[in-house]
Design a protein around this motif. Structure first.
Motif, PDB file in Angstrom:
ATOM      1  N   ASP A   8      -6.139 105.133 -24.337  1.00  0.00           N
ATOM      2  CA  ASP A   8      -6.708 103.845 -24.556  1.00  0.00           C
ATOM      3  C   ASP A   8      -8.099 103.692 -24.567  1.00  0.00           C
ATOM      4  O   ASP A   8      -8.919 102.852 -25.161  1.00  0.00           O
ATOM      5  N   GLY A   9      -8.916 104.539 -23.693  1.00  0.00           N
ATOM      6  CA  GLY A   9     -10.234 104.468 -23.589  1.00  0.00           C
ATOM      7  C   GLY A   9     -10.457 103.928 -22.166  1.00  0.00           C
ATOM      8  O   GLY A   9      -9.534 103.786 -21.363  1.00  0.00           O
ATOM      9  N   PRO A  10     -11.599 103.370 -21.992  1.00  0.00           N
ATOM     10  CA  PRO A  10     -12.393 102.804 -20.963  1.00  0.00           C
ATOM     11  C   PRO A  10     -11.305 101.416 -20.325  1.00  0.00           C
ATOM     12  O   PRO A  10     -10.473 100.773 -21.098  1.00  0.00           O
ATOM     13  N   ILE A  11     -11.166 101.341 -18.807  1.00  0.00           N
ATOM     14  CA  ILE A  11     -10.053 100.499 -18.341  1.00  0.00           C
ATOM     15  C   ILE A  11     -10.697  99.219 -18.209  1.00  0.00           C
ATOM     16  O   ILE A  11     -10.217  97.932 -18.281  1.00  0.00           O
ATOM     17  N   ALA A  12     -12.221  99.167 -18.103  1.00  0.00           N
ATOM     18  CA  ALA A  12     -13.010  97.901 -17.937  1.00  0.00           C
ATOM     19  C   ALA A  12     -12.690  96.975 -18.929  1.00  0.00           C
ATOM     20  O   ALA A  12     -12.845  96.984 -20.034  1.00  0.00           O
ATOM     21  N   PRO A  13     -12.778  95.583 -18.509  1.00  0.00           N
ATOM     22  CA  PRO A  13     -12.557  94.631 -19.521  1.00  0.00           C
ATOM     23  C   PRO A  13     -14.058  94.276 -20.218  1.00  0.00           C
ATOM     24  O   PRO A  13     -13.853  93.423 -21.193  1.00  0.00           O
ATOM     25  N   LEU A  14     -15.151  94.641 -19.552  1.00  0.00           N
ATOM     26  CA  LEU A  14     -16.434  94.214 -19.882  1.00  0.00           C
ATOM     27  C   LEU A  14     -17.051  95.451 -20.112  1.00  0.00           C
ATOM     28  O   LEU A  14     -16.707  96.510 -19.432  1.00  0.00           O
ATOM     29  N   PRO A  15     -17.920  95.746 -21.241  1.00  0.00           N
ATOM     30  CA  PRO A  15     -18.628  97.013 -21.460  1.00  0.00           C
ATOM     31  C   PRO A  15     -19.647  97.417 -20.230  1.00  0.00           C
ATOM     32  O   PRO A  15     -19.718  98.447 -19.900  1.00  0.00           O
ATOM     33  N   GLU A  74     -27.583  91.520 -15.425  1.00  0.00           N
ATOM     34  CA  GLU A  74     -26.326  91.908 -14.975  1.00  0.00           C
ATOM     35  C   GLU A  74     -25.980  91.570 -13.442  1.00  0.00           C
ATOM     36  O   GLU A  74     -24.960  91.042 -12.880  1.00  0.00           O
ATOM     37  N   GLU A  75     -26.838  91.776 -12.487  1.00  0.00           N
ATOM     38  CA  GLU A  75     -26.637  91.381 -11.193  1.00  0.00           C
ATOM     39  C   GLU A  75     -26.408  90.035 -10.993  1.00  0.00           C
ATOM     40  O   GLU A  75     -25.916  89.516 -10.112  1.00  0.00           O
ATOM     41  N   ALA A  76     -26.847  89.004 -11.862  1.00  0.00           N
ATOM     42  CA  ALA A  76     -26.767  87.297 -11.359  1.00  0.00           C
ATOM     43  C   ALA A  76     -25.638  87.171 -12.281  1.00  0.00           C
ATOM     44  O   ALA A  76     -25.317  86.010 -12.182  1.00  0.00           O
ATOM     45  N   CYS A  77     -24.828  87.975 -13.233  1.00  0.00           N
ATOM     46  CA  CYS A  77     -24.007  87.274 -14.170  1.00  0.00           C
ATOM     47  C   CYS A  77     -22.755  87.010 -13.305  1.00  0.00           C
ATOM     48  O   CYS A  77     -21.964  87.836 -12.660  1.00  0.00           O
ATOM     49  N   LYS A  96     -19.500  89.479 -12.002  1.00  0.00           N
ATOM     50  CA  LYS A  96     -19.076  89.684 -10.724  1.00  0.00           C
ATOM     51  C   LYS A  96     -17.420  89.320 -10.529  1.00  0.00           C
ATOM     52  O   LYS A  96     -16.885  90.112  -9.542  1.00  0.00           O
ATOM     53  N   VAL A  97     -16.937  88.241 -11.030  1.00  0.00           N
ATOM     54  CA  VAL A  97     -15.460  88.151 -11.003  1.00  0.00           C
ATOM     55  C   VAL A  97     -14.675  89.361 -11.778  1.00  0.00           C
ATOM     56  O   VAL A  97     -13.591  89.896 -11.105  1.00  0.00           O
ATOM     57  N   TYR A 109     -20.162 102.670 -20.605  1.00  0.00           N
ATOM     58  CA  TYR A 109     -21.163 101.742 -20.456  1.00  0.00           C
ATOM     59  C   TYR A 109     -21.953 101.381 -21.582  1.00  0.00           C
ATOM     60  O   TYR A 109     -22.844 102.046 -22.312  1.00  0.00           O
ATOM     61  N   ARG A 110     -22.265 100.231 -21.835  1.00  0.00           N
ATOM     62  CA  ARG A 110     -23.411  99.145 -22.473  1.00  0.00           C
ATOM     63  C   ARG A 110     -23.592  97.912 -21.881  1.00  0.00           C
ATOM     64  O   ARG A 110     -22.644  97.165 -21.355  1.00  0.00           O
ATOM     65  N   LYS A 111     -24.554  97.524 -22.106  1.00  0.00           N
ATOM     66  CA  LYS A 111     -25.053  96.042 -21.663  1.00  0.00           C
ATOM     67  C   LYS A 111     -24.072  95.067 -22.546  1.00  0.00           C
ATOM     68  O   LYS A 111     -24.100  95.474 -23.862  1.00  0.00           O
ATOM     69  N   CYS A 112     -23.845  94.009 -21.963  1.00  0.00           N
ATOM     70  CA  CYS A 112     -23.362  92.863 -22.748  1.00  0.00           C
ATOM     71  C   CYS A 112     -24.404  92.288 -23.829  1.00  0.00           C
ATOM     72  O   CYS A 112     -25.209  91.881 -23.194  1.00  0.00           O
ATOM     73  N   ASP A 113     -23.751  91.823 -24.848  1.00  0.00           N
ATOM     74  CA  ASP A 113     -24.718  91.051 -25.730  1.00  0.00           C
ATOM     75  C   ASP A 113     -25.006  89.718 -25.004  1.00  0.00           C
ATOM     76  O   ASP A 113     -24.147  89.175 -24.565  1.00  0.00           O
TER      77      ASP A 113
END
Length: 147
Positions: A83-90, A106-109, A113-114, A97-101
């Motif tokens: 299925d590819g990456p396990i992470a729910p957010l890129p 990211e550190e303050a998001c 964090k959740v 890895y890629r930055k979310c649109d």
């Protein structure tokens, strides 16, 4: 949610793990015993073969068997292959890895964090639970639980 393809891959691996050492199983036998479409199973087993999880043997007594021990194959490894990456957010993915649109920091998001906690807990279980754990006696299975 994992894909149907991943569920089929796990069912096929569990069936192969239940075989005696050096015993092989034909695709048609796995497909019928696990209720997996044969053509789809062929693709899945080829993916798993390319990644060194299973091997095939040719000939009249040919078929598939595990290349790695069932105690070496983790659910996380298989899920990433299928299925590819396990992470729910890129932004939490280790493989893709890629930055979310629309995210400036990211550190303050708060969302990140959740979901980082969710991802870490999921990875801990999937990367530490093997095919052997899944077929072991449930009372003795070494499946890590989150406290």
């Amino acid at each position: 949610m994992i894909s149907q393809k991943a569920q089929y891959a796990f069912r096929a691996l569990l069936a192969l793990a239940r075989l005696d050492d050096d015993e092989v199983s034909m695709i048609s036998d796995i497909a019928s015993s696990q209720n997996i479409p044969k053509k789809f199973l062929e693709q899945i087993l080829l993916d798993l073969k390319r990644h060194g999880i299973v091997q095939s043997r040719r000939g009249k007594m040919g078929g598939y068997l595990l290349l790695k021990g069932a105690n070496e194959i983790t659910f996380g490894e298989v899920l990433r292959i299928i299925d590819g990456p396990i992470a729910p957010l890129p932004c939490l993915s280790k493989m893709a890895y890629r930055k979310c649109d629309g995210c400036d920091d990211e550190e303050a998001c708060e969302i990140r964090k959740v979901f980082a906690k969710v991802t870490d807990a999921t990875r801990k279980i999937l990367d530490n639970t093997t095919i052997a754990d899944a077929i072991a006696d449930p009372e003795k299975a070494d499946i890590p639980l989150i406290a």
